[in-house]
Design an enzyme around this catalytic site. Sequence first.
Site, PDB file in Angstrom:
ATOM      1  N   TYR A  32       0.856  -1.215  -0.160  1.00  0.00           N
ATOM      2  CA  TYR A  32      -0.126   0.067   0.107  1.00  0.00           C
ATOM      3  C   TYR A  32       0.880   1.442  -0.129  1.00  0.00           C
ATOM      4  O   TYR A  32       1.866   1.170   0.517  1.00  0.00           O
ATOM      5  CB  TYR A  32      -1.083  -0.091   1.191  1.00  0.00           C
ATOM      6  CG  TYR A  32      -2.140  -1.090   1.054  1.00  0.00           C
ATOM      7  CD1 TYR A  32      -2.199  -1.702   0.174  1.00  0.00           C
ATOM      8  CD2 TYR A  32      -2.843  -1.094   2.362  1.00  0.00           C
ATOM      9  CE1 TYR A  32      -3.381  -2.566   0.260  1.00  0.00           C
ATOM     10  CE2 TYR A  32      -4.141  -1.963   2.407  1.00  0.00           C
ATOM     11  CZ  TYR A  32      -3.825  -2.835   1.257  1.00  0.00           C
ATOM     12  OH  TYR A  32      -5.070  -3.857   1.290  1.00  0.00           O
ATOM     13  N   THR A  34     -22.255   3.845  -2.397  1.00  0.00           N
ATOM     14  CA  THR A  34     -22.584   4.879  -1.927  1.00  0.00           C
ATOM     15  C   THR A  34     -23.438   5.771  -2.584  1.00  0.00           C
ATOM     16  O   THR A  34     -24.169   6.672  -2.487  1.00  0.00           O
ATOM     17  CB  THR A  34     -21.233   5.846  -1.799  1.00  0.00           C
ATOM     18  OG1 THR A  34     -20.829   6.253  -3.049  1.00  0.00           O
ATOM     19  CG2 THR A  34     -20.205   5.106  -0.991  1.00  0.00           C
ATOM     20  N   GLY A  35     -23.689   5.154  -4.079  1.00  0.00           N
ATOM     21  CA  GLY A  35     -24.437   5.826  -5.057  1.00  0.00           C
ATOM     22  C   GLY A  35     -23.699   7.131  -5.916  1.00  0.00           C
ATOM     23  O   GLY A  35     -24.372   7.813  -6.759  1.00  0.00           O
ATOM     24  N   SER A  69     -13.558  -4.137   0.386  1.00  0.00           N
ATOM     25  CA  SER A  69     -14.576  -3.686  -0.451  1.00  0.00           C
ATOM     26  C   SER A  69     -15.943  -3.737  -0.081  1.00  0.00           C
ATOM     27  O   SER A  69     -16.963  -4.114  -0.793  1.00  0.00           O
ATOM     28  CB  SER A  69     -14.407  -4.216  -1.931  1.00  0.00           C
ATOM     29  OG  SER A  69     -13.177  -3.572  -2.262  1.00  0.00           O
ATOM     30  N   GLY A 100     -16.912   1.642  -3.282  1.00  0.00           N
ATOM     31  CA  GLY A 100     -17.477   3.029  -3.446  1.00  0.00           C
ATOM     32  C   GLY A 100     -18.879   3.165  -4.165  1.00  0.00           C
ATOM     33  O   GLY A 100     -19.632   4.249  -4.099  1.00  0.00           O
TER      34      GLY A 100
END
Length: 347
Positions: free
Chosen positions: A53, A244-245, A236, A241
């Site tokens: 990462y 979330t829309g 995930s 994401g």
Amino acid sequence: MHKRPLGRTGIEVSALCLGSMTWGAQNTAEEGHAQIDRALDRGVNFIDTAEMYPTAPVRAETTGRTEEIIGDWLARTGRRDEVVLATKHSGAGFSHARGGAPISAATIPEAVEGSLRRLRTDYIDLYQFHWPNRGSYMFRQNWRYDPSGQDRDATLAHMEEALEALQREVDKGRIRAFGLSNESAWGTAQWLRLAEAGRGPRVASIQNEYSLMCRLYDTDLAELSVNEDVGLLAFSPLAAGMLTGKYQDGALPPGSRMTINTDLGGRRVPRAFAAVDAYLEVARKHGLDPVQMALAWCLTRPFMCSAIFGATRMDQLDRALGAADVTLGDEVLADLDATHRAHPMPF
């Protein structure tokens, strides 16, 4: 924040785990530190990272930077005993660590030493293998997964030598527990069988993708988890994401993950957006925040140890942390099941 057992280790972790893969790329060190402070204030005691990462995007020059950011926080605050820290050994093909070498008894001590140095700690609570040497059906590989070319004897020999190397790290006090990631039911069963034969530490957890939109775990791995006390660490849980829309109707928020990873790791397909619409409608119907609904649903699963979420902004972090206080009623759960049946495996 409710705590849950990490396998049979005696370690307890918060039901929500703070992910870190944006720190050092999308987030500064200062922002990462602020996220840790806020999460701990809200009852989180579990932080997940990896030697590779940040991943948004993956670059040679930033590899290991996230661990360094966490290490700086630990050194500055002295709060090591308040945190259950998980990191990962990169697998075969990751060229920015050990030239892409597979996981082996030779690489484990070096990888552990590097993580300890960057994290500025004497021990790692949960040391995970990021992906199996033999490959995985995760990350949309399930559509064409074919294990027929695997060498069973070589796989088992690798597992034996890796467990023996891990045991040496346990004996030195450098790791407390061992976990898998992107693993299968057969693979996990073999790791467990060899541990029971005395080869090394028992698997405590499996970190695989899991969300309302990715439910491969519901089949054989669910049964293994429940019967063997090997809980899921879901990564995930918001479908990168999507749940979330924020990406609906062609939206592309500045600085969002989709601006960096344009296909969201194979998730950006038309059927996925239709599924998100359906899940957003369930949230609207019941007056729920869709982020909190998605995370709270994960926490209802019988095999769940902890759901790992990440954030790039503090308001996103606070929104996600609110899921710990959300209880989903039977009607909501029934509507989510019906939506899953109508939109199975959308990516």
